[in-house]
Design a protein around this motif. Structure first.
Motif, PDB file in Angstrom:
ATOM      1  N   ASP A   5      59.320  10.587  49.036  1.00 53.81           N
ATOM      2  CA  ASP A   5      58.319  11.053  50.013  1.00 53.81           C
ATOM      3  C   ASP A   5      58.993  11.682  51.246  1.00 53.81           C
ATOM      4  O   ASP A   5      58.488  12.654  51.809  1.00 53.81           O
ATOM      5  CB  ASP A   5      57.431   9.881  50.435  1.00 53.81           C
ATOM      6  N   PHE A   6      60.120  11.180  51.654  1.00 55.60           N
ATOM      7  CA  PHE A   6      60.810  11.691  52.850  1.00 55.60           C
ATOM      8  C   PHE A   6      61.714  12.903  52.556  1.00 55.60           C
ATOM      9  O   PHE A   6      62.345  13.448  53.470  1.00 55.60           O
ATOM     10  CB  PHE A   6      61.601  10.576  53.544  1.00 55.60           C
ATOM     11  N   GLN A   7      61.809  13.292  51.276  1.00 56.50           N
ATOM     12  CA  GLN A   7      62.399  14.587  50.867  1.00 56.50           C
ATOM     13  C   GLN A   7      63.856  14.817  51.286  1.00 56.50           C
ATOM     14  O   GLN A   7      64.263  15.947  51.579  1.00 56.50           O
ATOM     15  CB  GLN A   7      61.525  15.737  51.382  1.00 56.50           C
ATOM     16  N   PHE A   8      64.634  13.753  51.335  1.00 58.94           N
ATOM     17  CA  PHE A   8      66.049  13.892  51.708  1.00 58.94           C
ATOM     18  C   PHE A   8      66.837  14.451  50.526  1.00 58.94           C
ATOM     19  O   PHE A   8      66.578  14.112  49.368  1.00 58.94           O
ATOM     20  CB  PHE A   8      66.603  12.522  52.121  1.00 58.94           C
ATOM     21  N   ASP A   9      67.829  15.253  50.804  1.00 55.56           N
ATOM     22  CA  ASP A   9      68.673  15.875  49.778  1.00 55.56           C
ATOM     23  C   ASP A   9      69.345  14.814  48.880  1.00 55.56           C
ATOM     24  O   ASP A   9      69.983  13.882  49.390  1.00 55.56           O
ATOM     25  CB  ASP A   9      69.755  16.703  50.501  1.00 55.56           C
ATOM     26  N   HIS A  10      69.215  14.991  47.577  1.00 57.37           N
ATOM     27  CA  HIS A  10      69.700  13.973  46.636  1.00 57.37           C
ATOM     28  C   HIS A  10      71.224  13.862  46.602  1.00 57.37           C
ATOM     29  O   HIS A  10      71.769  12.761  46.536  1.00 57.37           O
ATOM     30  CB  HIS A  10      69.189  14.288  45.227  1.00 57.37           C
ATOM     31  N   GLU A  11      71.895  15.001  46.626  1.00 54.00           N
ATOM     32  CA  GLU A  11      73.356  14.954  46.542  1.00 54.00           C
ATOM     33  C   GLU A  11      73.949  14.217  47.745  1.00 54.00           C
ATOM     34  O   GLU A  11      74.826  13.359  47.606  1.00 54.00           O
ATOM     35  CB  GLU A  11      73.895  16.378  46.473  1.00 54.00           C
ATOM     36  N   LYS A  12      73.444  14.572  48.922  1.00 54.58           N
ATOM     37  CA  LYS A  12      73.948  13.906  50.137  1.00 54.58           C
ATOM     38  C   LYS A  12      73.621  12.412  50.097  1.00 54.58           C
ATOM     39  O   LYS A  12      74.445  11.572  50.465  1.00 54.58           O
ATOM     40  CB  LYS A  12      73.312  14.547  51.381  1.00 54.58           C
ATOM     41  N   ALA A  13      72.420  12.079  49.638  1.00 58.02           N
ATOM     42  CA  ALA A  13      72.023  10.660  49.605  1.00 58.02           C
ATOM     43  C   ALA A  13      72.897   9.867  48.633  1.00 58.02           C
ATOM     44  O   ALA A  13      73.345   8.756  48.962  1.00 58.02           O
ATOM     45  CB  ALA A  13      70.550  10.542  49.211  1.00 58.02           C
ATOM     46  N   ALA A  14      73.171  10.424  47.457  1.00 57.25           N
ATOM     47  CA  ALA A  14      73.980   9.696  46.465  1.00 57.25           C
ATOM     48  C   ALA A  14      75.388   9.445  47.002  1.00 57.25           C
ATOM     49  O   ALA A  14      75.972   8.369  46.805  1.00 57.25           O
ATOM     50  CB  ALA A  14      74.036  10.479  45.157  1.00 57.25           C
ATOM     51  N   ASP A  15      75.938  10.430  47.699  1.00 58.82           N
ATOM     52  CA  ASP A  15      77.261  10.282  48.301  1.00 58.82           C
ATOM     53  C   ASP A  15      77.241   9.137  49.336  1.00 58.82           C
ATOM     54  O   ASP A  15      78.140   8.278  49.356  1.00 58.82           O
ATOM     55  CB  ASP A  15      77.630  11.621  48.954  1.00 58.82           C
ATOM     56  N   ILE A  16      76.217   9.130  50.159  1.00 62.63           N
ATOM     57  CA  ILE A  16      76.116   8.106  51.213  1.00 62.63           C
ATOM     58  C   ILE A  16      75.949   6.712  50.609  1.00 62.63           C
ATOM     59  O   ILE A  16      76.577   5.740  51.052  1.00 62.63           O
ATOM     60  CB  ILE A  16      74.951   8.461  52.177  1.00 62.63           C
ATOM     61  N   ILE A  17      75.140   6.593  49.560  1.00 63.14           N
ATOM     62  CA  ILE A  17      74.899   5.277  48.933  1.00 63.14           C
ATOM     63  C   ILE A  17      76.211   4.688  48.402  1.00 63.14           C
ATOM     64  O   ILE A  17      76.553   3.533  48.688  1.00 63.14           O
ATOM     65  CB  ILE A  17      73.877   5.413  47.769  1.00 63.14           C
ATOM     66  N   VAL A  18      76.948   5.478  47.638  1.00 63.26           N
ATOM     67  CA  VAL A  18      78.167   4.941  47.013  1.00 63.26           C
ATOM     68  C   VAL A  18      79.221   4.632  48.075  1.00 63.26           C
ATOM     69  O   VAL A  18      79.875   3.585  48.032  1.00 63.26           O
ATOM     70  CB  VAL A  18      78.683   5.897  45.914  1.00 63.26           C
ATOM     71  N   LYS A  19      79.345   5.492  49.074  1.00 59.64           N
ATOM     72  CA  LYS A  19      80.338   5.211  50.137  1.00 59.64           C
ATOM     73  C   LYS A  19      79.940   3.982  50.957  1.00 59.64           C
ATOM     74  O   LYS A  19      80.803   3.190  51.364  1.00 59.64           O
ATOM     75  CB  LYS A  19      80.524   6.438  51.014  1.00 59.64           C
ATOM     76  N   ALA A  20      78.652   3.802  51.183  1.00 62.66           N
ATOM     77  CA  ALA A  20      78.201   2.606  51.923  1.00 62.66           C
ATOM     78  C   ALA A  20      78.508   1.344  51.121  1.00 62.66           C
ATOM     79  O   ALA A  20      78.930   0.324  51.681  1.00 62.66           O
ATOM     80  CB  ALA A  20      76.702   2.699  52.211  1.00 62.66           C
ATOM     81  N   ALA A  21      78.332   1.420  49.792  1.00 65.81           N
ATOM     82  CA  ALA A  21      78.633   0.249  48.946  1.00 65.81           C
ATOM     83  C   ALA A  21      80.130  -0.040  48.939  1.00 65.81           C
ATOM     84  O   ALA A  21      80.556  -1.198  49.029  1.00 65.81           O
ATOM     85  CB  ALA A  21      78.111   0.480  47.528  1.00 65.81           C
ATOM     86  N   ILE A  22      80.947   1.010  48.863  1.00 68.98           N
ATOM     87  CA  ILE A  22      82.407   0.822  48.881  1.00 68.98           C
ATOM     88  C   ILE A  22      82.814   0.113  50.176  1.00 68.98           C
ATOM     89  O   ILE A  22      83.571  -0.860  50.166  1.00 68.98           O
ATOM     90  CB  ILE A  22      83.136   2.175  48.735  1.00 68.98           C
ATOM     91  N   GLN A  23      82.278   0.601  51.270  1.00 68.25           N
ATOM     92  CA  GLN A  23      82.604  -0.008  52.571  1.00 68.25           C
ATOM     93  C   GLN A  23      82.173  -1.485  52.603  1.00 68.25           C
ATOM     94  O   GLN A  23      82.904  -2.348  53.080  1.00 68.25           O
ATOM     95  CB  GLN A  23      81.893   0.768  53.668  1.00 68.25           C
ATOM     96  N   PHE A  24      81.013  -1.740  52.064  1.00 65.69           N
ATOM     97  CA  PHE A  24      80.486  -3.111  52.053  1.00 65.69           C
ATOM     98  C   PHE A  24      81.435  -4.041  51.300  1.00 65.69           C
ATOM     99  O   PHE A  24      81.733  -5.151  51.754  1.00 65.69           O
ATOM    100  CB  PHE A  24      79.102  -3.097  51.391  1.00 65.69           C
TER     101      PHE A  24
END
Ligand code: AR6
Length: 237
Positions: free
Chosen positions: A51-70
Motif C-alpha cells: 500500500d505504501f508503494q516503496f521500491d522493492h529492490e531498495k526494500a529487499a536490500d535494507i531488510i537483509v542488511k538490517a538482519a545481518i546487523q542484528f
C-alpha cells in the motif's frame, strides 16, 4: 519481564499444552524450548512495499542488511527472524532470498516463508512468538493488507491492548503490544506480542507521502527495521 512462550512448533499439539506453558512462563521460564528449535522468533512482512508503494529492490536490500546487523550482536544468537509474504510468487520473497544468498546470511537466522502471517502455526507449521504489523499512524484496525489481517485475527483484544501503549506512531518507530490471553491469535497461534511499525510512505493517497524522496525514504525504512528488531530483542530480555 521475560516473554511468554509462543507455544509448540508442531501445529497439531493440543491447546492444553500451550496453556500449561503459559502457566510455566509466569514462573519465570523465558524460552519455550519446544518452539522454533529453542529460538525465540519474530515474523515480519515487507514493510511499506504494498500500500505504501516503496521500491522493492531498495526494500529487499535494507531488510537483509538490517538482519545481518542484528545477528552481528552475539546476544541475538538465540533469536530467529522470519520474513513472510502471502504468495509463493511474491516479488519481495524472491528478492530477499536472492539477497540472502548474495550477502551470505545464514538462512536459519532469517527464514523466508510464503503464507499468512496470522496463521504461521496452524497453516505454516512455524512456531512464532511475535509478529509484526505494518500499521497506519493512527494504529487503527481495518484498511487493507497485513494491518486488516492482524487486527481481524487478533480480535477486539488487540485494539484495546494497543490503546494502553500508544495512540499514534511516527514513521520509523515501533510499539510492542502484548496480546491478552483471550486473543484468538494468542490462543490458536501462540503469538504473545504484536509489534506495530510504521514505515515510510510513497503513496500520495496516504498521509506523510515522501513523494519519491528515497534518501529520506531509505533512512526511514532502515530506522523502521532497526526499531523493530531492537524492540524484539528488548522484549525477549
Ligand atoms: N500475511 C503476510 N503478508 C501479508 C498479509 C498477510 N496476511 N497481508 C498482506 N501482506 P501492506 P504497507 C503483505 O499494504 O505497504 C495498511 O492498510 C503484502 O503482500 O499491508 O506497509 C496500513 O493500515 C506486502 O508484501 O503494508 C497502512 O495504512 C506487505 O504485507 C498501509 O497499509 C505489506 O503490505 C501500510 O502499507
Amino acid at each position: 519481564p521475560g516473554i511468554k512462550p509462543g507455544g509448540s512448533s508442531i501445529a497439531n499439539k493440543s491447546q492444553d499444552l500451550a496453556v500449561e506453558k503459559e502457566e510455566k512462563s509466569t514462573l519465570g521460564i523465558l524460552f519455550d524450548s519446544d518452539s522454533c528449535e529453542g529460538k525465540t522468533t519474530l515474523a515480519f512482512p515487507s514493510i511499506s512495499t504494498s500500500d505504501f508503494q516503496f521500491d522493492h529492490e531498495k526494500a529487499a536490500d535494507i531488510i537483509v542488511k538490517a538482519a545481518i546487523q542484528f545477528f552481528q550482536d552475539k546476544d541475538h544468537a538465540g533469536l530467529r527472524l522470519i520474513f513472510v509474504d502471502l504468495s509463493p510468487n511474491s516479488d519481495m520473497l524472491a528478492r530477499v532470498r536472492r539477497n540472502l544468498v548474495k550477502e551470505g546470511l545464514n538462512p536459519q537466522q532469517l527464514l523466508t516463508h510464503a503464507g499468512d502471517i496470522t496463521k504461521l502455526r496452524s497453516s505454516g507449521g512455524l512456531a512464532c512468538n511475535m509478529i509484526t504489523n505494518a500499521a497506519n499512524w493512527r494504529l487503527k484496525p481495518g484498511g487493507g493488507g497485513v494491518n486488516a489481517a492482524i487486527y481481524k485475527a487478533a480480535g477486539h483484544d488487540l485494539e484495546q491492548a494497543t490503546k494502553q501503549y500508544a495512540s499514534t506512531l511516527n514513521p520509523g518507530s515501533a510499539v510492542v503490544v502484548p496480546l491478552p490471553l483471550s486473543s484468538p491469535l494468542r490462543k490458536v497461534e501462540g503469538v504473545t506480542h504484536v509489534i506495530h511499525v510504521l514505515g515510510p510512505n510513497m503513496n500520495p493517497q496516504r498521509p506523510n507521502c515522501l513523494a519519491g524522496d528515497y534518501v529520506q525514504g531509505c533512512q526511514i525504512l532502515r530506522a523502521t527495521y532497526a526499531s523493530l528488531f531492537n524492540a524484539f530483542s528488548a522484549t525477549v530480555k
